[in-house]
Design a protein around this motif. Structure first.
Motif, short mmCIF file in Angstrom:
data_model
loop_
_atom_site.label_atom_id
_atom_site.label_comp_id
_atom_site.label_asym_id
_atom_site.label_seq_id
_atom_site.Cartn_x
_atom_site.Cartn_y
_atom_site.Cartn_z
N ARG A 1 10.08 -3.25 8.40
CA ARG A 1 9.02 -2.66 9.24
C ARG A 1 8.88 -3.39 10.56
O ARG A 1 8.79 -2.77 11.63
CB ARG A 1 7.69 -2.65 8.47
CG ARG A 1 7.66 -1.74 7.26
CD ARG A 1 7.71 -0.25 7.64
NE ARG A 1 6.59 0.15 8.45
CZ ARG A 1 5.39 0.53 7.98
NH1 ARG A 1 5.18 0.53 6.66
NH2 ARG A 1 4.43 0.92 8.78
N ASP B 1 -1.30 -3.33 5.03
CA ASP B 1 -0.24 -2.51 4.45
C ASP B 1 0.55 -3.32 3.42
O ASP B 1 1.10 -2.75 2.48
CB ASP B 1 0.71 -2.02 5.55
CG ASP B 1 -0.01 -1.14 6.56
OD1 ASP B 1 -0.41 -0.03 6.20
OD2 ASP B 1 -0.18 -1.59 7.72
N PHE C 1 1.64 -1.53 11.38
CA PHE C 1 1.94 -2.32 10.18
C PHE C 1 1.16 -3.62 10.23
O PHE C 1 1.26 -4.38 11.20
CB PHE C 1 3.45 -2.61 10.10
CG PHE C 1 3.91 -3.17 8.80
CD1 PHE C 1 3.65 -2.52 7.60
CD2 PHE C 1 4.63 -4.36 8.75
CE1 PHE C 1 4.10 -3.03 6.38
CE2 PHE C 1 5.09 -4.88 7.54
CZ PHE C 1 4.82 -4.21 6.36
N LYS D 1 0.85 -1.19 0.00
CA LYS D 1 0.00 0.00 0.00
C LYS D 1 0.88 1.24 0.00
O LYS D 1 1.80 1.36 0.83
CB LYS D 1 -0.93 -0.03 1.21
CG LYS D 1 -2.06 0.98 1.16
CD LYS D 1 -3.11 0.69 2.23
CE LYS D 1 -4.00 -0.49 1.86
NZ LYS D 1 -5.06 -0.73 2.87
N GLY E 1 -2.77 5.19 -0.07
CA GLY E 1 -3.67 4.13 0.37
C GLY E 1 -4.05 3.17 -0.74
O GLY E 1 -5.02 2.41 -0.59
#
Length: 726
Positions: A110, A460, A443, A89, A93
């Motif tokens: 992440r 995400d 996340f 994403k 978005g």
């Protein structure tokens, strides 16, 4: 780069060849990947690709039968909305297709960043009962031992946690004692909140083969399809089954209708239980259940008069704020009458998902691999030795339960979440709150075979996974039978098996060396075998996948050295259990009233459950089949008693609004006497259903109570206005 090298390995992802051992234009045996029945299916191959299937006539589970979902199992692999490439994403978005190297770099970067900033326990995972044992074990070992993730649970928490805890507390181990032959050999079958006619059609076909002229007793508020075949239908008030079984136990005790030898030789706590249930008089139980006294007495008399009584339960018992003690109320009646360990008997929990039993043993979430205990130092040492890892890497306690993980997100203790093969945004209780919780994550990664599930849309990062028929491994069905699944298709484009995804993530996360030998599902199966050694679920006598297939599946236990065994085996035939004393325990406590009673504002009790044999869970797969979609109503519907409809001025096939304190949904009315006045029924499969349900949990199993909450119903004024305009 090692990741790039792994991606080039033959068979590491869906583009790998179907195994050469399969005859290019012949057939191969596999087991179904929908429900826990575990039917044998014969896949027909053309040019080494599965193109059709038929049920296997000689497989001991289904004996040549299949339900609609099984017949359509290959079709759903061809759906246009398959996840075929990783999706990331962007800042706007929107999902953008990326390659695996980018996806893995994003995943690792992440999650490791979150762990660095907030601690290793700030990342969690939610898994499933629908991937093979070997993939479950890989995920559980990778997260717990490699990535330092302490908390992870599975969607089996939503269906089977109550049965797990009930069996553990009563028998000393999570041990469903039966085999499907018991459906045919019992002369009295009691189904408690269980509708196998719809939920497990092949099990119901086994009941229909019963030649013992059995009594079929259904304990259920609804007149379900199964209840229509019953010789006794006990339409109890919702959540009063615990009182019913205490009252039945009192009648059995007062009349001396118990198996005194079995009670004396094989159980503990009977005298205390007998004292406890003495307060549950027929008149009291009739008042609490809404049954007539003669119905309760006849139920007890039938149990006494019949020689082989079996008791079966599913989600109406499990999905309850008092599910564990209700399951144990059923177990108590089986114990006191000696209805365990013999053909046609048992206190028998029917599992939900295709590999929920495998999840219970091998997901490495709340239990250590092989049914071991995280808190037991010797167990940790044993598993560490088998896996060739440092025992210090194994946590000394199990994970938070599903609801505790969700609460952890709400409290910002968990900031990253990895969701594998489940659809939390649809299936978790009190859906509006669940989505709000998921939206708070820093996340969210979703690993699924479809890119458009409700949960994937919130992610995400989406990782495309292979489905059933596109990978290998083992499932364990409700009767403890291991079955082998086969790869008969290539997964589309860049989609990988979950096993391969876990292997790539291990390398990317920096713990690949720990899993260097985990390069095939069957190698992992050999490790899992060793993890079961000397446990009640010992399968060390199972050589390999070939042996499982040659024997029509193999039920646990099967210890090393056992060379002759029956194809269908039940537990506790020797009257010995897995508790320290070797005896089963009577467990009990007073029942509680409805967690959310009706009121003037919300005067109806909402019941939920399966809607048809062609629907499955959140319909992630079953809705992809054009055939299955023709076999159930596409629009949500609500069952309403005609007398209630008359009072409210509601007509058949009219749009209405159902509301609880938590949300509202729109549905079409189906007027039927299958629900009693004051009750509504909505199938669990529709997205709106869990906008209504109440997030309360059993204190022992932490399982959500999906089956009863207070609601109101009214005409949909918007549809009325629209109809007038038209």
């Amino acid at each position: 780069m090692l990741t790039r090298e792994l991606l080039r390995e033959p068979g590491i992802h869906g583009l790998g060849q179907v195994p050469a051992s399969l005859a290019p234009n012949g057939t191969t045996q596999t087991v179904c990947g929908y429900c826990s029945t575990g039917c044998g299916l014969r896949v027909h191959l053309q040019d080494n690709v599965g193109i059709n299937l038929t049920p296997t006539t000689e497989y001991p589970v289904n004996l040549g039968m299949a339900c609609p979902k099984g017949w359509e199992a290959l079709t759903v692999l061809d759906a246009p909305n398959r996840a075929t490439t990783p999706l990331l994403k962007n800042a706007s978005g929107e999902f953008v297709a990326v390659d695996w190297e980018v996806a893995l770099r994003e995943f690792t970067g992440r999650f490791q960043s979150i762990q660095k900033d907030y601690g290793t326990e700030s990342v969690a995972f939610l898994s499933t009962g629908q991937i093979p044992c070997e993939e479950m074990a890989f995920l559980g070992a990778l997260t717990k031992f490699g990535m330092g993730i302490k908390h992870g649970d599975g969607n089996t928490r939503q269906c089977m946690a109550t049965a797990v805890v009930a069996y553990k507390q009563a028998f000393g181990f999570d041990a469903p004692p039966y085999t499907y032959a018991d459906f045919e050999e019992s002369d009295c079958l009691t189904f408690v909140g269980s509708n196998p006619c719809i939920a497990h059609p092949i099990m119901w076909e086994r009941v229909m083969r019963n030649g013992c002229s059995p009594e079929i007793i259904v304990v259920d508020p609804r007149s379900t399809e199964t209840a229509m075949y019953a010789t006794q239908h006990l339409a109890i008030a919702p959540k009063s089954d615990q009182s019913l079984f205490y009252g039945v136990a009192r009648i059995l005790i007062r009349n001396g209708w118990i198996d005194q030898k079995f009670v004396s030789d094989s159980t503990d706590g009977f005298n205390e239980f007998a004292t406890f249930v003495d307060d549950y008089t027929v008149s009291r139980v009739a008042g609490e259940t809404g049954l007539k006294p003669e119905q309760i007495e006849r139920f007890a008399e039938t149990i006494h008069e019949r020689k082989r009584c079996s008791f079966w339960w599913t989600m109406v018992v499990n999905q309850s704020y008092q599910g564990v003690r209700t399951a144990q109320a059923i177990i108590n009646v089986a114990l006191m009458t000696g209805n365990l360990g013999r053909p046609g008997t048992g206190a028998n929990s029917i599992t939900g998902q295709c590999n929920a039993m495998g999840s219970r043993l091998f997901s490495n979430t709340t239990n250590l691999l092989g049914g071991h205990d995280f808190a037991n130092a010797e167990h940790r040492k044993k598993v560490a030795s088998i896996l060739n890892i440092d025992a210090e890497r194994i946590p000394s306690e199990g994970s938070w339960a599903y609801n505790e993980i969700m609460e952890g997100i709400l409290k910002k203790k968990i900031r990253g979440l990895w969701v594998i093969c489940t659809n939390t945004a649809h299936s978790w209780i009190n859906q509006n709150l669940a989505r709000d919780i998921l939206d708070r994550l820093d996340f969210l990664v979703v690993q699924d075979m479809y890119h458009d599930t409700e949960t994937a849309q919130m992610a995400d990062l989406v990782l495309p996974a292979a489905g059933w028929g596109e990978k290998e491994g083992t499932f364990v069905n409700s009767e403890r039978r291991f079955g082998v699944i086969k790869k008969v298709r290539r997964a589309p484009v860049q989609a990988l098996s979950d096993f391969s995804i876990f292997r790539l993530i291990a390398e990317s996360y920096g713990c690949g060396e720990m899993f260097a030998n985990w390069d095939s599902p069957e190698k992992v199966f050999q490790l899992l075998k060793e993890c079961t050694r000397d446990m009640p679920c010992d399968i060390t006598g199972t050589a390999d996948y070939e042996m499982i297939e040659a024997n029509g599946g193999i039920q646990w236990p099967l210890s090393e050295g056992v060379t002759e065994f029956d194809q269908e085996r039940r537990l506790f035939s020797d009257g010995k259990f897995s508790t320290p004393s070797g005896r089963a325990k009577f467990l009990f406590e007073p029942p509680k009233s409805l967690s959310e009673p009706v009121s003037e504002k919300y005067p109806f009790v909402l019941l939920t459950g399966r809607g048809s044999a062609s629907q499955w869970h959140t319909q992630t797969r079953s809705s992809r089949s054009a055939v299955l979609k023709k076999l159930y109503p596409i629009d949500p519907f609500v069952e309403l008693n005609p007398s209630d409809a008359r009072q409210l001025g509601i007509r058949p096939n009219e749009w209405v609004i159902i509301e609880s304190q938590r949300g509202r949904m729109r549905a079409m009315t189906l007027l039927t006497r299958s629900v009693s006045a004051g009750q509504l029924f909505i199938p669990m499969h529709y997205e709106g259903t869990n906008q209504l349900t109440d997030a309360v949990f059993d204190p022992y199993s932490k399982q959500p109570s999906y089956k009863s909450c207070a609601v109101r119903i009214s005409k949909d004024s918007s549809s009325t206005a629209s109809a007038r305009q038209n």
